[in-house]
Enzyme design. Structure first.
Site, PDB file in Angstrom:
ATOM      1  N   LYS B  76       0.860  -1.188   0.000  1.00  0.00           N
ATOM      2  CA  LYS B  76       0.000   0.000   0.000  1.00  0.00           C
ATOM      3  C   LYS B  76       0.894   1.235   0.000  1.00  0.00           C
ATOM      4  O   LYS B  76       1.936   1.249   0.670  1.00  0.00           O
ATOM      5  CB  LYS B  76      -0.877  -0.033   1.257  1.00  0.00           C
ATOM      6  CG  LYS B  76      -1.913   1.076   1.354  1.00  0.00           C
ATOM      7  CD  LYS B  76      -2.737   0.922   2.642  1.00  0.00           C
ATOM      8  CE  LYS B  76      -3.828   1.967   2.760  1.00  0.00           C
ATOM      9  NZ  LYS B  76      -4.616   1.811   4.007  1.00  0.00           N
ATOM     10  N   SER B 151      -9.500   1.859   3.161  1.00  0.00           N
ATOM     11  CA  SER B 151      -8.613   2.594   2.285  1.00  0.00           C
ATOM     12  C   SER B 151      -7.599   1.743   1.533  1.00  0.00           C
ATOM     13  O   SER B 151      -7.017   2.214   0.568  1.00  0.00           O
ATOM     14  CB  SER B 151      -7.855   3.645   3.097  1.00  0.00           C
ATOM     15  OG  SER B 151      -7.016   3.016   4.045  1.00  0.00           O
ATOM     16  N   SER B 175      -9.736  -0.576   7.287  1.00  0.00           N
ATOM     17  CA  SER B 175      -9.142  -0.356   5.966  1.00  0.00           C
ATOM     18  C   SER B 175      -8.473  -1.562   5.336  1.00  0.00           C
ATOM     19  O   SER B 175      -8.133  -1.533   4.158  1.00  0.00           O
ATOM     20  CB  SER B 175      -8.138   0.804   6.026  1.00  0.00           C
ATOM     21  OG  SER B 175      -8.825   2.035   6.000  1.00  0.00           O
TER      22      SER B 175
END
Lengths: 483, 490
Positions: B76, B151, B175
């Site tokens: 990420k 996210s 997330s």
């Protein structure tokens, strides 16, 4: 109306840790800009602080030295504000649960009286970097070497009533932190800075007046001058029917005045909250006891020992214990020469005088404590007289020899105490000054007392200062009165 | 190759079925051909990956066979990687090339994994749909008209579409778990303190935690073992040894006590999700587990407490983005205040600004006690709910999300977006671990949309969670289903 001045101090002490409070970068002073700022100090995305245990130990030692409570748990908070030399946009400090609780510092006033000044608390925090406005033509340079340097902020109670008391308090703090070895106490390099809160109130009134905070005063002298100016300013304002505004002011040592920086309305809301990146600091009794056992002798204890065990006067003991460097120096001189009073006289007299003339601190003294001790030994055992001793001191100061004995030998300053040798010199002086001898013998006792000085001087001169003056005096008297 | 799990890839590499270079090339080709439709990567580090593959192959030729050597993963874009842009999904850090590696990047590199690049995400991890990314939204591989969740939506979508076999995400309020559920993969949010946060760009420091996102619980176990552990650079990481998670995967579930939190099956729960979760629970009963209802009485306070605490920490964490040392700086600032105002106004998106404003407000003098302090008290109550529940049962089960993936652009109102995290947020506030596994499907627009089952355990019960998830995957095939795009070849 009689006015009373009320003063509280916030003293920032830079702690003498090797690395920063939350990173491994060095804290050394004077390096190339930004050469001692690592990713953590720069506040790069993703970095995290790790508390330096050495800073905790130092704060705890200070707390123990002022008989403060050491809470079991203390917490770091973030103080949020924007400034270019504050890399993270917040300063990590302690707002709600400081590491050192209430304590007390004893100060000694000029008349020898003592007074207890309350310490509200002391907390740990990180220093910011420096903004450099010169040399960048319309821009500002940021040096983050200082960012993250550990500071301990010591917040006093509003217990001081004069500039002199405030200066004495600051000196006492200075003595404690340098005794503990937790700071170099160097005010010129900013290792100790202070904010001064000043208010005035009519004598007898209980309620405090509105205070002004004078920021960043960085010498003992400036603290006194800033307070005296500020006190006068506030009294004048009030006597003219005005009001004192709560504000932050700046002391200008050039103009010897304080100026307004910002008023209460302009004050920041720092939005303090516990720093989620750091765990609460939990100190158990074993840790605190361990720190207590490692405490050195502190100024008050040393002062008492100098008086009680060495027989020094309160005044001498006070001066000689005022800083650890001074006390350490004195103790070496005393140990070498074995005479505390003579050692005290020389350190406070000849040595301090010379240091003051050259504007040097005792750490910078060209005469080492061991050398001075050697010199005083020769005074104590009557090897040299006082005059010769001053000459030896000057020679040591100038680096003309390694020890007092070397210089005494080289210059032939050893005191002449051989009665025969002194008598020979006296006989010569009497023979060379027949007119003065006649004058002396015709004078009455009162006049003779004054006139004998001339002959003493002549004999001392003949001995190049090495004759024992007491002996010269006695023998001269004897011979002149006989003749 | 792209349909294999990490374990299968490891076996194939060590058996010489293909080289690491061939494997990396195959995945890079898939990213190249398919990610235009998904937008799951912000940065693809093809060159570095191929160079690393050469090294891995050479080592394997030299008879070194570490389990994960030469296997691709993705990170990420909130995780700092030396020499690679680390944008956090924000214009603010579009120009930020990290000069250092996060601890977990060092650990992953040490185990031999090869990063293919940095995945898309909601800006500064603030969002539940990947729609707040400066780099545009990511699409759900199962149905391109749907969001992948957020996210960590880029990580979830990339794994689901077979662009990478596994990825690392971060989870502050759901997330990892919510996008894993939306994309039909397995995702684990470890106990707070289990994985170092050093080098992971902070959103809400007391809640952030990185974790694995993969096809199976077994792969998650393998990755967690790699990234977990005490880190001297993160004071909040816990000094506790890391178990051999994979060794624990064979445990029987006979006698396992499952609790179903009453509050997780109430109003707002989509009937398809409700049915899928209840079916999954039946599977567990068939494996010998017992089930009982349990109450987490402060559940309704989780979202309000979170939206005080997380923005408060964020408002402070994001202060360093001031245009002075790195990141976006406005053109021709007229003075310092102008530099701050315009750099931040231009660099941050809407949702980030909203949370900075909320956080700044709740920390302000006069509001701090009413908001921040109160929220911390609520947080303790929520944590206690879980501690009490785990006195009664071994694990808790429920839906990961109230609905399957929703349509892109469907949630315009921030509060309806915040409600997405209703079942995941309390877990971060309590600091406990949670895992989501695929447990069914609901009808979508262009394809089916996955449903996730969430399993929660006490602090540091990752071994148990992974085993419970693994046993489900040994007895169901939801996790083996692939979206159409994953069946396409490069």
């Amino acid at each position: 109306m009689q006015w009373e001045t009320v003063i509280g101090l916030e003293v920032h002490v830079q702690l003498a840790t090797r690395s920063k409070i939350f990173s491994g970068a060095s804290t050394a002073f004077g390096a190339e800009p930004n050469s001692q700022a690592c990713a953590v100090d720069l506040g790069l995305p993703g970095v995290l602080p790790v508390l330096n245990e050495a800073a905790v130990a130092m704060a705890v030692k200070f707390g123990l030295a002022i008989n403060a409570e050491i809470p079991e748990i203390s917490v770091f908070d973030r103080k949020n504000y924007f400034y270019p030399d504050l890399p993270k946009g917040y300063q990590t400090s302690q707002m709600y649960s400081p590491i050192v609780g209430p304590g007390e510092v004893e100060i000694t006033l000029d008349d020898g009286a003592t007074k207890q000044i309350g310490v509200h608390h002391a907390h740990l925090e990180e220093d910011a970097g420096k903004s450099l406005h010169e040399d960048f033509h319309g821009m500002t340079g940021i040096d983050l070497n200082r960012a993250g340097t550990p500071l301990m902020e010591i917040v006093s109670q509003p217990d001081m009533r004069s500039a002199k008391e405030a200066a004495a308090y600051l000196k006492a703090i200075h003595a404690i932190v340098t005794y503990l070895g937790i700071s170099d106490g160097n005010m010129a390099e900013g290792s100790m800075r202070c904010d001064v809160n000043v208010s005035v109130r009519p004598e007898g009134q209980e309620r405090f007046g509105t205070r002004a905070e004078i920021k960043n005063v960085n010498s003992f002298r400036f603290v006194e001058r800033a307070i005296n100016f500020e006190k006068e300013r506030q009294i004048e304002l009030l006597e003219d029917g005005g009001v004192v505004e709560q504000e932050t002011r700046l002391f200008d040592p050039e103009l010897d005045e304080t100026r307004s920086m910002r008023t209460k309305e302009e004050a920041n809301d720092y939005r303090y909250f516990p720093c989620p990146d750091l765990l609460p600091v939990v100190l158990d009794q074993a840790y605190i006891d361990h720190q207590r056992r490692s405490l050195p002798e502190l100024p008050a204890e040393k002062r008492a020992r100098f008086q009680d065990e060495l027989g020094l006067s309160a005044y001498d003991a006070g001066i000689l214990s005022s800083s650890r460097a001074m006390a350490d120096y004195f103790e070496v001189v005393k140990d070498v020469c074995g005479d505390a009073k003579q050692a005290a006289n020389w350190v406070q007299g000849e040595l301090s005088g010379a240091l003051n003339r050259e504007n040097l601190s005792i750490e910078q003294s060209p005469v080492a404590a061991r050398q001075l001790g050697g010199l005083v030994s020769r005074v104590v055992d009557d090897t040299i007289n006082g005059k010769a001793a001053k000459e030896v001191f000057q020679a040591l100061w100038n680096g003309e020899g390694d020890s007092a004995d070397d210089i005494i030998d080289a210059k032939g300053l050893e005191q002449v105490t051989d009665t025969g040798a002194i008598e020979a010199m006296i006989d010569q002086v009497i023979a060379d000054n027949p007119a003065q001898v006649t004058q002396y013998q015709e004078a009455d006792d009162a006049k003779r007392g004054k006139m004998i000085g001339y002959f003493v001087g002549q004999v001392m001169k003949a001995s190049r200062g090495t004759a024992n003056p007491q002996q010269v005096n006695a023998l001269l008297k004897e011979k002149l009165d006989q003749a | 190759m792209h349909d294999k799990t990490l374990i299968e890839l490891s076996r194939a590499l060590n058996a010489g079925e293909f080289s690491s270079r061939e494997l990396i090339e195959a995945f890079l080709a898939r990213i190249d051909r398919l990610d235009g439709r998904l937008n799951s990567f912000i940065t693809v580090t093809a060159e570095q990956a191929l160079a690393a593959a050469e090294v891995a192959d050479a080592k394997r030729d030299g008879n070194e066979h570490p389990l994960l050597a030469g296997i691709p993963i993705a990170l990420k874009d909130i995780i700092c990687t030396q020499g690679v842009k680390t944008s956090c999904g924000s214009k603010m850090l579009d120009n930020f090339v990290s000069p250092y590696d996060a601890t977990i990047v060092e650990k992953l590199a040490g185990s031999g994994t090869i990063s293919l690049g940095k995945t898309n995400m909601d800006e500064f991890a603030m969002g539940s749909s990947n729609e707040t990314s400066f780099y545009g939204p990511t699409h759900n591989p199962w149905d391109l008209t749907a969001v992948p969740g957020g996210s960590s939506g880029g990580s979830a979508a990339a794994v689901a579409a077979g662009l990478v076999p596994a990825a690392i995400g971060t989870d502050t309020g759901g997330s990892i778990r919510q996008p894993a559920a939306f994309c039909g993969i397995t995702g684990l949010k470890p106990t707070y303190g289990r994985v170092s946060r050093y080098g992971i760009i902070a959103y809400a420091s007391s809640l952030d935690q990185a974790g694995p996102m993969a096809r199976t619980a077994e792969d998650c176990a393998l990755l967690l073992e790699t990234i977990a552990g005490h880190d001297l650079r993160d004071s909040t990481s816990v000094a506790r040894s890391v178990p051999d998670y994979r060794a624990e995967l064979g445990q029987s579930l006979s006698g396992l006590k499952i609790g179903l939190p009453r509050e997780y099956f109430g109003e707002g729960l989509d009937p398809a999700v409700d049915a899928a979760v209840r079916d999954a629970v039946k599977t567990y009963e068939s494996l010998g587990a017992t089930v009982r209802e349990i109450s987490l009485p402060h559940t309704h306070l989780a979202i309000p407490a979170y939206y005080v605490i997380a923005p408060a920490e964020a408002s402070s964490n994001l202060s360093r983005y001031d245009g002075v040392r790195f990141g976006h700086r406005c053109d021709n600032p007229s003075n310092l205040i102008d530099l701050y105002k315009r750099s931040r106004a231009e660099g941050f998106g809407e949702e980030v600004k909203r949370r900075i404003l909320i956080g700044t407000h709740t920390l302000s003098e006069g509001f701090f006690d009413a908001y921040y302090k109160k929220a911390q008290q609520v947080r303790r109550l929520i944590r206690q709910d879980f501690v009490d529940a785990f006195e009664e049962v071994d694990v808790l089960m429920g839906p990961t999300t109230p609905t399957p993936a929703f349509d892109l652009n469907a949630k315009k109102d921030p509060v309806s977006m915040y409600l997405q995290d209703i079942y995941t947020i309390a877990i971060n506030l309590a600091g406990i671990p949670g895992i989501t596994v695929p447990a069914g499907f609901a009808e979508g627009t262009e394809g089916e949309r996955p449903i996730g089952l969430q399993i929660l355990g006490p602090h540091f019960a990752e071994s148990q969670l992974l085993n419970v998830a693994h046993q489900f995957q040994q007895n169901t095939d939801w996790h083996l289903r692939r979206p159409a795009i994953a069946e396409e070849t490069a």
